[in-house]
Design a protein around this motif. Structure first.
Motif, PDB file in Angstrom:
ATOM      1  N   LEU A 131       0.826  -1.196   0.000  1.00 57.42           N
ATOM      2  CA  LEU A 131       0.000   0.000   0.000  1.00 57.42           C
ATOM      3  C   LEU A 131       0.867   1.256   0.000  1.00 57.42           C
ATOM      4  N   LYS A 132       1.985   1.184   0.712  1.00 53.80           N
ATOM      5  CA  LYS A 132       2.911   2.321   0.739  1.00 53.80           C
ATOM      6  C   LYS A 132       3.414   2.616  -0.671  1.00 53.80           C
ATOM      7  N   THR A 133       3.749   1.570  -1.411  1.00 56.77           N
ATOM      8  CA  THR A 133       4.216   1.733  -2.795  1.00 56.77           C
ATOM      9  C   THR A 133       3.132   2.376  -3.651  1.00 56.77           C
ATOM     10  N   MET A 134       1.884   1.962  -3.443  1.00 56.55           N
ATOM     11  CA  MET A 134       0.778   2.551  -4.205  1.00 56.55           C
ATOM     12  C   MET A 134       0.661   4.042  -3.919  1.00 56.55           C
ATOM     13  N   ARG A 135       0.778   4.424  -2.652  1.00 58.05           N
ATOM     14  CA  ARG A 135       0.704   5.846  -2.297  1.00 58.05           C
ATOM     15  C   ARG A 135       1.833   6.632  -2.957  1.00 58.05           C
ATOM     16  N   GLU A 136       3.013   6.042  -2.982  1.00 58.89           N
ATOM     17  CA  GLU A 136       4.156   6.712  -3.608  1.00 58.89           C
ATOM     18  C   GLU A 136       3.921   6.895  -5.098  1.00 58.89           C
ATOM     19  N   LEU A 137       3.397   5.870  -5.751  1.00 55.35           N
ATOM     20  CA  LEU A 137       3.117   5.974  -7.183  1.00 55.35           C
ATOM     21  C   LEU A 137       2.083   7.057  -7.470  1.00 55.35           C
ATOM     22  N   VAL A 138       1.012   7.057  -6.706  1.00 56.94           N
ATOM     23  CA  VAL A 138      -0.024   8.070  -6.880  1.00 56.94           C
ATOM     24  C   VAL A 138       0.560   9.453  -6.591  1.00 56.94           C
ATOM     25  N   GLY A 139       1.430   9.529  -5.590  1.00 59.76           N
ATOM     26  CA  GLY A 139       2.056  10.793  -5.222  1.00 59.76           C
ATOM     27  C   GLY A 139       2.886  11.409  -6.331  1.00 59.76           C
ATOM     28  N   ILE A 140       3.483  10.589  -7.183  1.00 63.28           N
ATOM     29  CA  ILE A 140       4.291  11.130  -8.288  1.00 63.28           C
ATOM     30  C   ILE A 140       3.495  11.200  -9.595  1.00 63.28           C
ATOM     31  N   GLY A 141       2.180  10.953  -9.495  1.00 56.98           N
ATOM     32  CA  GLY A 141       1.314  11.138 -10.658  1.00 56.98           C
ATOM     33  C   GLY A 141       1.013   9.899 -11.475  1.00 56.98           C
ATOM     34  N   VAL A 142       1.420   8.725 -11.022  1.00 51.42           N
ATOM     35  CA  VAL A 142       1.116   7.488 -11.740  1.00 51.42           C
ATOM     36  C   VAL A 142      -0.308   7.068 -11.380  1.00 51.42           C
ATOM     37  N   LYS A 143      -1.125   6.862 -12.396  1.00 47.55           N
ATOM     38  CA  LYS A 143      -2.512   6.444 -12.183  1.00 47.55           C
ATOM     39  C   LYS A 143      -2.586   4.919 -12.220  1.00 47.55           C
ATOM     40  N   PRO A 144      -2.937   4.282 -11.105  1.00 46.33           N
ATOM     41  CA  PRO A 144      -3.048   2.824 -11.115  1.00 46.33           C
ATOM     42  C   PRO A 144      -4.255   2.368 -11.932  1.00 46.33           C
ATOM     43  N   SER A 145      -4.107   1.223 -12.553  1.00 44.90           N
ATOM     44  CA  SER A 145      -5.214   0.625 -13.295  1.00 44.90           C
ATOM     45  C   SER A 145      -5.879  -0.419 -12.411  1.00 44.90           C
ATOM     46  N   LEU A 146      -6.972  -0.972 -12.880  1.00 44.70           N
ATOM     47  CA  LEU A 146      -7.594  -2.058 -12.130  1.00 44.70           C
ATOM     48  C   LEU A 146      -6.677  -3.271 -12.079  1.00 44.70           C
ATOM     49  N   THR A 147      -5.833  -3.451 -13.083  1.00 43.79           N
ATOM     50  CA  THR A 147      -4.859  -4.542 -13.055  1.00 43.79           C
ATOM     51  C   THR A 147      -3.876  -4.343 -11.900  1.00 43.79           C
ATOM     52  N   THR A 148      -3.482  -3.102 -11.645  1.00 42.10           N
ATOM     53  CA  THR A 148      -2.600  -2.795 -10.526  1.00 42.10           C
ATOM     54  C   THR A 148      -3.277  -3.168  -9.209  1.00 42.10           C
ATOM     55  N   TYR A 149      -4.529  -2.748  -9.067  1.00 38.00           N
ATOM     56  CA  TYR A 149      -5.282  -3.078  -7.850  1.00 38.00           C
ATOM     57  C   TYR A 149      -5.493  -4.583  -7.722  1.00 38.00           C
ATOM     58  N   ARG A 150      -5.729  -5.240  -8.839  1.00 39.37           N
ATOM     59  CA  ARG A 150      -5.913  -6.697  -8.834  1.00 39.37           C
ATOM     60  C   ARG A 150      -4.641  -7.388  -8.332  1.00 39.37           C
ATOM     61  N   ALA A 151      -3.483  -6.942  -8.823  1.00 39.53           N
ATOM     62  CA  ALA A 151      -2.204  -7.545  -8.403  1.00 39.53           C
ATOM     63  C   ALA A 151      -1.962  -7.314  -6.911  1.00 39.53           C
ATOM     64  N   LEU A 152      -2.258  -6.107  -6.430  1.00 43.85           N
ATOM     65  CA  LEU A 152      -2.107  -5.795  -5.014  1.00 43.85           C
ATOM     66  C   LEU A 152      -3.037  -6.667  -4.166  1.00 43.85           C
ATOM     67  N   LEU A 153      -4.281  -6.779  -4.585  1.00 40.95           N
ATOM     68  CA  LEU A 153      -5.253  -7.587  -3.847  1.00 40.95           C
ATOM     69  C   LEU A 153      -4.870  -9.060  -3.863  1.00 40.95           C
ATOM     70  N   ARG A 154      -4.461  -9.564  -5.026  1.00 47.71           N
ATOM     71  CA  ARG A 154      -4.054 -10.968  -5.127  1.00 47.71           C
ATOM     72  C   ARG A 154      -2.868 -11.257  -4.204  1.00 47.71           C
ATOM     73  N   SER A 155      -1.920 -10.345  -4.170  1.00 47.91           N
ATOM     74  CA  SER A 155      -0.752 -10.513  -3.305  1.00 47.91           C
ATOM     75  C   SER A 155      -1.167 -10.548  -1.833  1.00 47.91           C
TER      76      SER A 155
END
Length: 119
Positions: free
Chosen positions: A1-25
């Motif tokens: 989740l920390k990595t996701m916040r960092e990505l969003v913080g620098i302007g990277v827009k996560p896709s549903l595939t990103t969320y799917r990978a995070l949830l699966r993990s």
């Protein structure tokens, strides 16, 4: 989740595939509770739902509904269903998997009145 916040913080827009990978993990390590944070983020910014571009994007909702069932949360399942319905998400594969997880979750872990609205 920390990595996701960092990505969003620098302007990277996560896709549903990103969320799917995070949830699966997180589900693999018996921590499906991350779904609450993902749903909150998607409720604030539904843009990933609007730009479904691949099958893994579409599979997010099936995996997420399965996680809501594991969490025994009817209200969370309803929030996921509302996100999918509001933004016109359609399962690319077999929609019965998404719907069966949803109906089982709301009927077992929600109240009877809520479950009957969907049947």
């Amino acid at each position: 989740l920390k990595t996701m916040r960092e990505l969003v913080g620098i302007g990277v827009k996560p896709s549903l595939t990103t969320y799917r990978a995070l949830l699966r993990s997180c589900m693999a390590t018996k921590r499906p509770g991350i779904l609450y944070a993902i749903v909150e983020h998607l409720e604030r910014d539904p843009s990933p739902i609007k730009r479904v571009s691949e099958e893994n994007d579409a599979d997010f909702f099936i995996l997420a509904m399965s996680a809501a069932r594991l969490l025994e949360s009817g209200p969370l399942a309803e929030r996921l269903y509302a996100l999918a319905a509001t933004h016109g998400w359609k399962p690319m594969g077999n929609p019965s998997e998404f719907l069966s997880h949803f109906l089982i979750t709301v009927s077992h872990y929600g109240d009877l009145e809520t479950a009957m609205r969907y049947y």
